[in-house]
Enzyme design. Structure first.
Site, PDB file in Angstrom:
ATOM      1  N   MET A 323       0.955  -1.343  -0.019  1.00  0.00           N
ATOM      2  CA  MET A 323      -0.081   0.001  -0.005  1.00  0.00           C
ATOM      3  C   MET A 323       0.856   1.425   0.077  1.00  0.00           C
ATOM      4  O   MET A 323       0.677   2.276  -0.756  1.00  0.00           O
ATOM      5  CB  MET A 323      -0.998   0.163   1.084  1.00  0.00           C
ATOM      6  CG  MET A 323      -2.268  -0.781   1.084  1.00  0.00           C
ATOM      7  SD  MET A 323      -2.995  -0.760  -0.379  1.00  0.00           S
ATOM      8  CE  MET A 323      -3.725   0.771  -0.312  1.00  0.00           C
ATOM      9  N   ASP A 342      11.294   3.826   4.857  1.00  0.00           N
ATOM     10  CA  ASP A 342      11.013   2.391   5.545  1.00  0.00           C
ATOM     11  C   ASP A 342      12.414   2.072   6.211  1.00  0.00           C
ATOM     12  O   ASP A 342      13.254   2.870   6.210  1.00  0.00           O
ATOM     13  CB  ASP A 342      10.747   1.348   4.578  1.00  0.00           C
ATOM     14  CG  ASP A 342       9.979   0.194   5.317  1.00  0.00           C
ATOM     15  OD1 ASP A 342      10.196  -0.184   6.301  1.00  0.00           O
ATOM     16  OD2 ASP A 342       8.948  -0.395   4.616  1.00  0.00           O
ATOM     17  N   GLU A 397      -0.651  -2.912  10.538  1.00  0.00           N
ATOM     18  CA  GLU A 397      -1.778  -2.415  11.289  1.00  0.00           C
ATOM     19  C   GLU A 397      -1.769  -2.924  12.803  1.00  0.00           C
ATOM     20  O   GLU A 397      -2.139  -3.733  13.501  1.00  0.00           O
ATOM     21  CB  GLU A 397      -2.844  -3.190  10.771  1.00  0.00           C
ATOM     22  CG  GLU A 397      -3.524  -2.782   9.492  1.00  0.00           C
ATOM     23  CD  GLU A 397      -4.134  -1.316   9.200  1.00  0.00           C
ATOM     24  OE1 GLU A 397      -3.320  -0.322   9.519  1.00  0.00           O
ATOM     25  OE2 GLU A 397      -5.544  -1.282   9.329  1.00  0.00           O
ATOM     26  N   LYS A 402       1.911   2.423  15.149  1.00  0.00           N
ATOM     27  CA  LYS A 402       1.416   3.639  14.621  1.00  0.00           C
ATOM     28  C   LYS A 402       1.645   4.908  15.474  1.00  0.00           C
ATOM     29  O   LYS A 402       1.839   6.110  15.175  1.00  0.00           O
ATOM     30  CB  LYS A 402       0.068   3.485  14.173  1.00  0.00           C
ATOM     31  CG  LYS A 402       0.092   2.596  12.864  1.00  0.00           C
ATOM     32  CD  LYS A 402      -1.482   2.430  12.459  1.00  0.00           C
ATOM     33  CE  LYS A 402      -1.617   1.392  11.437  1.00  0.00           C
ATOM     34  NZ  LYS A 402      -1.365   1.607   9.921  1.00  0.00           N
ATOM     35  N   SER A 424      -6.977   0.567   7.825  1.00  0.00           N
ATOM     36  CA  SER A 424      -8.130   0.387   7.289  1.00  0.00           C
ATOM     37  C   SER A 424      -8.790  -0.368   8.651  1.00  0.00           C
ATOM     38  O   SER A 424     -10.075  -0.566   8.395  1.00  0.00           O
ATOM     39  CB  SER A 424      -8.009  -0.663   6.340  1.00  0.00           C
ATOM     40  OG  SER A 424      -7.394  -1.892   6.961  1.00  0.00           O
ATOM     41  N   HIS A 445      -7.829   6.708   3.308  1.00  0.00           N
ATOM     42  CA  HIS A 445      -7.713   5.098   3.063  1.00  0.00           C
ATOM     43  C   HIS A 445      -7.949   5.039   1.755  1.00  0.00           C
ATOM     44  O   HIS A 445      -8.841   4.980   0.990  1.00  0.00           O
ATOM     45  CB  HIS A 445      -9.056   4.600   3.976  1.00  0.00           C
ATOM     46  CG  HIS A 445      -9.088   3.371   3.913  1.00  0.00           C
ATOM     47  ND1 HIS A 445     -10.240   2.447   3.877  1.00  0.00           N
ATOM     48  CD2 HIS A 445      -7.875   2.078   3.751  1.00  0.00           C
ATOM     49  CE1 HIS A 445      -9.950   1.065   3.719  1.00  0.00           C
ATOM     50  NE2 HIS A 445      -8.672   1.016   3.719  1.00  0.00           N
ATOM     51  N   ASN A 448      -6.576  -0.933  -2.736  1.00  0.00           N
ATOM     52  CA  ASN A 448      -5.688  -1.759  -3.667  1.00  0.00           C
ATOM     53  C   ASN A 448      -6.426  -2.351  -4.677  1.00  0.00           C
ATOM     54  O   ASN A 448      -7.393  -2.932  -4.754  1.00  0.00           O
ATOM     55  CB  ASN A 448      -5.115  -2.812  -2.648  1.00  0.00           C
ATOM     56  CG  ASN A 448      -3.916  -3.693  -3.166  1.00  0.00           C
ATOM     57  OD1 ASN A 448      -3.300  -3.295  -4.120  1.00  0.00           O
ATOM     58  ND2 ASN A 448      -3.704  -4.673  -2.522  1.00  0.00           N
TER      59      ASN A 448
END
Ligand code: 3H9
Length: 652
Positions: A323, A342, A397, A402, A424, A445, A448
């Site tokens: 994503m 990253d 997630e 986060k 999500s 959001h 994909n």
């Protein structure tokens, strides 16, 4: 120079210069030029005057230009179509416009159209009635017939005139696909006669064309031959075959009606135009066309959600997985300077490689591809954060991860920068709660595959104000996506409505029903893909986790559960409910069923029920927004106008 007495008009300006050239400028109220009934009625008065002036040798020719920067003409005025659909009004209105365009074509003086920007639908039909067309060869010029997208086909004589101009096969292709051509392609097909580099060269070139009495040449014989004799029936059948691959006649009748018209009159452009009226009228008032118009205006409405005047130049994406990497690539493709972060280069590289493939596919010219590659920069240390106008997090997630990321960013941000998560499944409030300014965090959001799906859900937490949300929507628009504002609630809009539909179908498969049958039924109803194939495409692992999060845990020992445990996750692993080869589900025979579309309705019912719940809970502001969001996020049958409109109409 004494100016001739001209009728008073609101949509057109006219003046005659010392060379007796008549400069006709269209400038209708509103941001783009459209051919409203008023504009057409005024043009009738003007043309009557042109005929008189031509007869008395007081006019050497006419140059038709647009007075708007936005382009030439965006077509007939769609906002009048509901009222126009009346059988007692439409045939006369069409014949009147046909007669008007024929009079323009029959003027004894040259009439030249100078085209910049959009020249679409009725705008192109007017241009095709001129004797010669000059277009600006830049990135903004787009020429075509988008009518099929509105459930109709060209109705101002464009069917016959385009066939005369470019030949039957190319003309039908343009009308059946609704594709908007760039200037070079339009010239290649003979849709326009001459290209100029800049808009300010249009007047000069058009003037020369009038003075030299240039006339466009019609399509050559070898092209016209494709519509002659028995060949026409063969060509028409080929077109039907192609059209059927894209849409069903019972859902989208317009392309098929156009092919029928071609089969009847494709070798005679005037008969084609005469036949247009009878074929066109039933389409305009059809439920498909009415719903597609609703979808058009609803998607136009989405543009209003973005705050005007905000500029975005730099984007920083955290997380180079599928994503994150694809969001970064998309932003770079759309002209943003992007840093992609990253932990190390090894994790970023695959995303850069995928991005290159996207750039090569979407940008044809090498220098454009190179420029996009330059705009996307690997950034293992996060140096892009402080410069970015938008920061998008797209890591695993996990709440703690986060929270840690956003906590570390907050002090480095540029004032006014958007801070967004692509989560999500995690409530925004929980991610934001440790921030000093929790109101800054919004959700963006994406879906994909990012490059293909137009929707971005702009997620609003209870901390946000209109300012952050308006900016988030403006950013989505700036990168060419369609924003739908959704309250932070599990599954947001799209996943929430999709899950009961997909899980309902999976349950039926668990009970022994055929996946092929269920998928075929959903497609017969109007979905782009059946629910089982969709589950395989999304990935069974992803499906399972979203289902769990929405309170529909996958039962232990079920086929779904076993597939996940065996690593058969769908398309990406080569097997899920189906086996997959080269990106295609390997389906067996579809068992016969007496009422496929009826079964499809049954399958789709939970999706529609849930859309009602989502609106009732205030997760989306209104029904229209829910309908357009579900259409864009799930491909739900646009010809039905969205799930709630379909229910209102008793279609599901
Ligand atoms: C046709 O011509 C049929 C004929 O053959 C026969 C008829 C009987 N009508 O999108 P934007 C509005 S069918 C009415 O933000 P962009 C639009 O709603 C027509 N309104 O600009 C918006 O209003 P608002 C075939 C129209 O730069 C405003 O203009 N043509 C029309 O992002 C600004 O638009 C089409 O299907 C229209 N034709 O995109 C083209 N066009 O500000 C439809 C625009 O109040 N139009 N508006 O929300 C488009 O696809 C895009 O507007 C266009 C520009 C690509 C042109």
């Amino acid at each position: 120079m004494i100016q001739p007495q001209m009728p008073e008009t609101k949509n057109w300006r006219f003046h005659r210069d010392v060379e007796q050239l008549g400069w006709l400028t269209i400038d209708t109220p509103g941001p783009v030029n459209t051919l409203s009934r008023e504009a057409i009625a005024e043009l009738e008065l003007l043309v009557e005057r042109f005929e008189q002036l031509a007869r008395s040798n007081e006019l050497a020719g006419i140059i038709l230009l647009s007075g708007k920067d936005s382009g030439f003409i965006a077509g007939a005025d769609i906002s009048e179509f509901d009222a126009m659909s009346d059988f007692s009004v439409l045939p006369d209105a069409l014949r009147r416009t046909h007669a008007l365009l024929a009079r323009i074509e029959q003027l004894t003086i040259p009439v030249v159209a100078g085209i910049h920007g959009f020249c679409l639908g009725g705008g192109l039909e007017l241009a095709l009635a001129c004797h010669y067309r000059v277009a600006v060869n830049d990135d903004k010029t787009r020429i075509g017939f988008p009518e099929v997208g509105l459930g109709i086909f060209p109705g101002f004589g464009g069917t016959g005139r385009s066939i005369r101009q470019v030949g039957p096969v190319d003309a039908m292709q343009i009308m059946l696909t609704g594709k908007m051509l760039r200037a070079g392609a339009a010239r290649g097909l003979n849709l326009v006669d001459k290209l100029v580099r800049h808009r300010d060269m249009l007047r000069w070139e058009a003037r020369k064309a009038v003075l030299q009495k240039r006339r466009s040449s019609e399509a050559p014989f070898h092209k016209r031959a494709m519509a002659m004799g028995p060949l026409r029936g063969y060509v028409a059948n080929k077109m039907r075959e192609q059209a059927r691959k894209k849409a069903r006649q019972e859902h989208y009748p317009a392309p098929f009606a156009l092919i029928d018209l071609f089969e009847r009159h494709g070798d005679d452009w005037q008969a084609m135009i005469a036949g247009e009226v009878d074929a066109f009228v039933p389409l305009m008032g059809s439920s498909a066309a009415t719903n597609l118009r609703r979808v058009f205006f609803a998607s136009e409405g989405l543009k209003k959600q973005g705050t005007k005047g905000v500029r975005f130049a730099r984007v920083h994406v955290i997380g180079a997985g599928v994503m994150g990497g694809d969001i970064a690539a998309w932003c770079a493709l759309r002209g943003m300077s992007v840093t992609l972060q990253d932990l190390d280069m090894e994790r970023i590289k695959p995303a850069l490689d995928r991005a290159k493939k996207l750039f090569r596919k979407r940008l044809k010219k090498k220098h454009e591809v190179d420029a996009a590659v330059m705009r996307l920069e690997a950034d293992a240390t996060g140096k892009g954060v402080g410069r970015a106008d938008v920061i998008i997090e797209a890591v695993v997630e996990k709440l703690e991860v986060k929270q840690a990321i956003f906590g570390g960013l907050e002090d480095q941000l540029k004032p006014g920068a958007i801070l967004a998560t692509n989560t999500s499944s995690i409530e925004l409030e929980r991610i934001a709660e440790k921030l000093k300014q929790p109101e800054r965090l919004i959700g963006l959001h994406f879906f994909n595959p990012v490059a293909q799906l137009p929707l971005v859900e702009v997620i609003r937490s209870s901390f946000n104000t209109d300012a952050e949300i308006g900016k988030g929507a403006a950013f989505a628009l700036a990168i060419g996506k369609s924003p739908v504002v959704v309250k932070s609630a599990p599954g947001f809009l799209v996943n929430r409505v999709l899950m009961p539909y997909m899980l309902g179908a999976v349950e039926r498969v668990e009970r022994g029903e055929s996946p092929e049958l269920l998928d075929a039924a959903a497609v017969a109803f109007g979905m782009p893909m059946g629910p089982i194939e969709l589950m395989d495409t999304v990935g069974l692992d992803v499906g399972k986790s979203v289902a769990t999060e929405l309170g529909h845990a996958v039962p232990e020992g079920s086929r779904f559960d076993r597939l996940v445990k065996d690593g058969k996750l769908g398309r990406k692993t080569g097997e899920g409910f189906y086996k997959w080869v080269d990106g295609k589900a390997q389906k067996g025979e579809t068992p016969a069923h007496a009422d496929l579309a009826g079964l499809g309705r049954e399958l789709v019912k939970p999706l529609v029920d849930m859309t009602e719940v989502v609106v009732a809970e205030g997760v989306v502001a209104n029904e229209q927004l829910a309908d357009i969001g579900v259409i864009m996020g799930t491909g739900f049958a646009p010809f039905l106008g969205g799930p709630l409109k379909a229910r209102q109409d008793g279609r599901v």
